[in-house]
Design an enzyme around this catalytic site. Structure first.
Site, short mmCIF file in Angstrom:
data_model
loop_
_atom_site.label_atom_id
_atom_site.label_comp_id
_atom_site.label_asym_id
_atom_site.label_seq_id
_atom_site.Cartn_x
_atom_site.Cartn_y
_atom_site.Cartn_z
N ARG A 6 38.19 -22.21 54.52
CA ARG A 6 37.72 -20.82 54.49
C ARG A 6 38.30 -20.11 53.27
O ARG A 6 37.60 -19.38 52.56
CB ARG A 6 38.15 -20.08 55.77
N GLY A 54 63.51 -1.46 28.32
CA GLY A 54 62.86 -0.21 28.66
C GLY A 54 63.20 0.28 30.06
O GLY A 54 63.86 -0.41 30.84
N ARG A 55 62.75 1.47 30.36
CA ARG A 55 62.88 1.99 31.72
C ARG A 55 61.93 1.22 32.63
O ARG A 55 60.79 0.94 32.27
CB ARG A 55 62.55 3.49 31.74
N ASP A 56 62.41 0.84 33.81
CA ASP A 56 61.65 0.01 34.75
C ASP A 56 61.07 -1.20 34.02
O ASP A 56 59.90 -1.55 34.19
CB ASP A 56 60.55 0.82 35.43
N VAL A 113 26.20 -18.58 50.11
CA VAL A 113 27.21 -19.29 49.31
C VAL A 113 27.62 -20.58 50.01
O VAL A 113 27.78 -21.63 49.38
CB VAL A 113 28.44 -18.39 49.07
N ARG A 114 27.77 -20.51 51.32
CA ARG A 114 28.11 -21.72 52.09
C ARG A 114 27.07 -22.83 51.86
O ARG A 114 27.41 -24.00 51.70
CB ARG A 114 28.15 -21.38 53.58
N GLN A 124 59.74 -5.85 23.52
CA GLN A 124 58.92 -6.50 24.54
C GLN A 124 57.85 -5.53 25.03
O GLN A 124 58.16 -4.39 25.37
CB GLN A 124 59.79 -6.94 25.71
N THR A 125 56.61 -5.98 25.06
CA THR A 125 55.56 -5.13 25.60
C THR A 125 54.42 -5.96 26.16
O THR A 125 54.15 -7.06 25.68
CB THR A 125 55.03 -4.16 24.52
N ARG A 126 53.76 -5.43 27.18
CA ARG A 126 52.54 -6.01 27.72
C ARG A 126 51.46 -4.94 27.80
O ARG A 126 50.45 -5.10 28.45
CB ARG A 126 52.77 -6.60 29.12
N HIS A 128 56.21 5.43 21.62
CA HIS A 128 56.82 4.12 21.40
C HIS A 128 57.22 3.94 19.94
O HIS A 128 58.32 3.46 19.63
CB HIS A 128 55.83 3.01 21.76
N HIS A 134 51.87 3.50 21.81
CA HIS A 134 51.43 4.84 21.44
C HIS A 134 52.49 5.56 20.63
O HIS A 134 53.51 4.98 20.27
CB HIS A 134 51.01 5.59 22.70
N ILE A 149 32.88 -13.06 55.71
CA ILE A 149 33.80 -12.52 56.73
C ILE A 149 35.15 -12.28 56.10
O ILE A 149 35.76 -11.22 56.30
CB ILE A 149 33.91 -13.48 57.93
N ALA A 150 35.67 -13.25 55.33
CA ALA A 150 36.96 -13.14 54.62
C ALA A 150 38.05 -12.61 55.54
O ALA A 150 38.54 -11.50 55.35
CB ALA A 150 36.80 -12.25 53.38
#
Length: 569
Positions: free
Chosen positions: A449, A289-291, A434-435, A195-197, A204, A201, A475-476
């Site tokens: 908002r 894997g680890r974590d 934008v408004r 499994q990898t995302r 691995h 290298h 403002i966000a």
């Protein structure tokens, strides 16, 4: 072809054919429809093709509660991850138990029909605590669950009509049944899934080769290509990197395959889920894997899960699994020996070298050389095509602050200065503009908002994705919405949050329109900073009080900060 699933039953296949298929298509014409989101599309694909065996649809309420509390379905079957269709309250209000609903892809194609068996509003905070072990929204799975999903869950049985359509890397896409048949045709009796995302290298490859030899097994790089962690390298680049790595295995011993999985980044539970999925695909061994599937660091700077917590959980349930769990060793490079060693193999005084995925990405973004011991040069060449130095990447500068804080004036000044410097196209997405042009139909309710800010974020992400600089100055006021925009941007470029922290007293003194005075008099409701909150950014890339500088100096402060971050030359 073997159809025995990991749980001792038949591998689930929810698609119908012939006359039954024609009947399902006919029913879809009169059913109410729900348009699936991108993430829901990943879930339904794996439900329909059997990767989520023994599930025959979305979990009913009893199964959901049992999974959340104890990683098992109500009948005791091991299953760690809730799989439900989340829908809007408005759609739920019109839905009845026993009703059949048609599920369509974003373009309207009929994917499946769903017979509703359960409909409820879950306690998502409890789900976060039980499934992820935290309610910290720095965890991407928690943030999506609490802030981005719909409020109502649907349980029910599915009938598949049309498999989701993919245009990329179709030579690497297989259903569980197809994968099992493929292994049988190759004569592969022992097959390891990796499994990898992330890119792969040298360490691995060495680790996988050792496990292949020890277990007399072939190997498949079974990479997740659905939703992963925000900021991950896109799967297009990753798969091209895996193609560069494959020749480093003995010919005919290793392959690449794609898993369209919406990862939750759920650590130990997710590792168990990954193992069950891989046994459904017919793998005999799975590397944890680890974590494993960890989301990185929490708001306090620590890891969400222990380094070996996932390995320990999945190994403790080995007797209930029909797949052999392999613990990935942690390898470090010893310069004096010129080889990779496990930690227990290090001699006294040997620290060993290691580069994390985050460190690698940082080096690439800063144009630094990658050590030869760490990675294959053809992989680094491919990564450099996708991850140019930060000074050439797309950027979103997100100015946020109270009305009158000076953010629009500052953003305009920064825009002009960046255009003077040249090198990239610069676009300004001012809140008021934008408004007027993008969100004129929206009110100033919290919901609208948020929608306005998300629209700004989407446009900014498109600009950043194409290498430009987007400057936003709304403002966000809400932290959760700003965080959603950050996640959106960081999938395609660099996000820089600039808090224009001008005190409210100064903002009021600058107020030429008298908005603050009207808000304090109650003539305007829901005004940010008066009777509606402003969530002060906790960790912005920059904080500046425009009352302390001339605007020219403030602009220079921002430009200098961008230079420090190596975003501009």
């Amino acid at each position: 072809m073997d159809t025995t699933s990991a749980h001792g039953g038949k591998l689930i296949n929810l698609y119908v054919e012939g006359e039954a298929l024609l009947q399902e298509k006919e029913k879809a014409k009169s059913n109410r429809s729900w348009d699936l989101t991108t993430c829901q599309m990943f879930d339904i694909e794996l439900l329909l093709n059997g990767a989520f065996s023994p599930l025959t649809g979305y979990l009913n309420q009893a199964d959901y509660q049992s999974v959340v509390e104890g990683m098992r379905l109500a009948d005791g079957t091991l299953w760690p991850m809730p799989i439900n269709l989340d829908i809007s309250q408005a759609f739920a209000d019109e839905t009845t138990i026993g009703e059949e609903i048609t599920l369509r892809d974003p373009e309207g194609v009929v994917i499946a029909n769903l017979v509703v068996t359960d409909l409820w509003t879950p306690d998502k905070t409890l789900e976060a605590e039980k499934v992820f072990g935290t309610t910290d929204t720095a965890h991407p799975g928690v943030r999506r669950l609490l802030n981005e999903g719909n409020p109502v869950y649907v349980g029910g049985t599915l009938t598949g009509v049309t498999p989701p359509l993919h245009y990329d890397f179709n030579q690497y896409r297989n259903t569980p049944a197809e994968m099992r048949q493929h292994f049988a045709e190759l004569g592969w009796s022992n097959v390891i899934a990796f499994q990898t995302r992330n890119p792969i290298h040298k360490a691995h490859v060495i680790m996988m080769k050792r496990l292949m030899a020890k277990n007399q097994a072939n190997l498949v790089i079974h990479t997740a290509v659905g939703r992963t962690k925000p900021g991950d390298i896109d799967h297009f680049c990753r798969v091209r990197c895996y193609e560069k790595v494959l020749p480093h295995f003995p010919a005919g011993t290793a392959e690449i395959r794609l898993l369209p999985l919406a990862m939750r980044m759920g650590g130990p539970r997710e590792a168990l889920w990954h193992a069950i999925i891989r046994q459904n695909y017919g793998f005999t061994h799975f590397i944890v894997g680890r974590d494993h599937a960890g989301p990185g660091r929490n708001n306090l700077g620590g890891l969400f899960y222990g380094a070996t917590e996932a390995q320990e959980l999945v190994s403790s349930l080995q007797d209930e699994l029909n797949i052999q769990i392999l613990k990935a060793p942690f390898l470090r490079y010893v310069e004096g020996r010129g080889e990779f060693c496990e930690e227990h193999e290090l001699l006294s005084g040997e620290a060993g070298l290691y580069i994390s995925g985050a460190e690698l990405k940082d080096k690439l973004c800063h144009g630094e050389d990658i050590p030869e011991w760490f990675a294959f040069p053809e992989v680094i060449e491919e990564l450099n095509r996708t991850l140019p130095p930060r000074s050439k990447q797309g950027i979103t500068l997100f100015f946020t602050g109270l009305s009158g804080s000076g953010k629009s004036t500052l953003a305009n000044g920064v825009m002009v200065k960046l255009r003077e410097l040249g090198g990239r196209h610069v676009s300004l997405l001012d809140g008021d503009v934008v408004r007027k042009n993008l969100s004129s139909e929206l009110s100033f309710s919290k919901e609208h908002r948020d929608l306005n800010i998300l629209r700004i974020g989407y446009v900014a992400s498109e600009i950043s994705k194409n290498g430009g600089i987007a400057i936003c100055a709304p403002i966000a006021p809400y932290a959760t919405t700003r965080r959603s925009v950050r996640s959106m941007i960081e999938e395609v470029g660099v996000f820089v949050e600039i808090h224009v922290a001008t005190p409210i007293e100064v903002c009021e003194g600058r107020d030429r329109k008298g908005l603050y005075a009207m808000a304090r008099a109650g003539k305007i409701k829901g005004f940010t900073g008066i009777d509606d909150p402003y969530d002060v950014p906790e960790n912005p890339e920059m904080r500046i009080d425009t009352s302390q500088y001339t605007m020219t100096d403030a602009v220079e402060q921002v430009i200098e900060r961008l230079r420090e971050m190596k975003l501009i030359a």
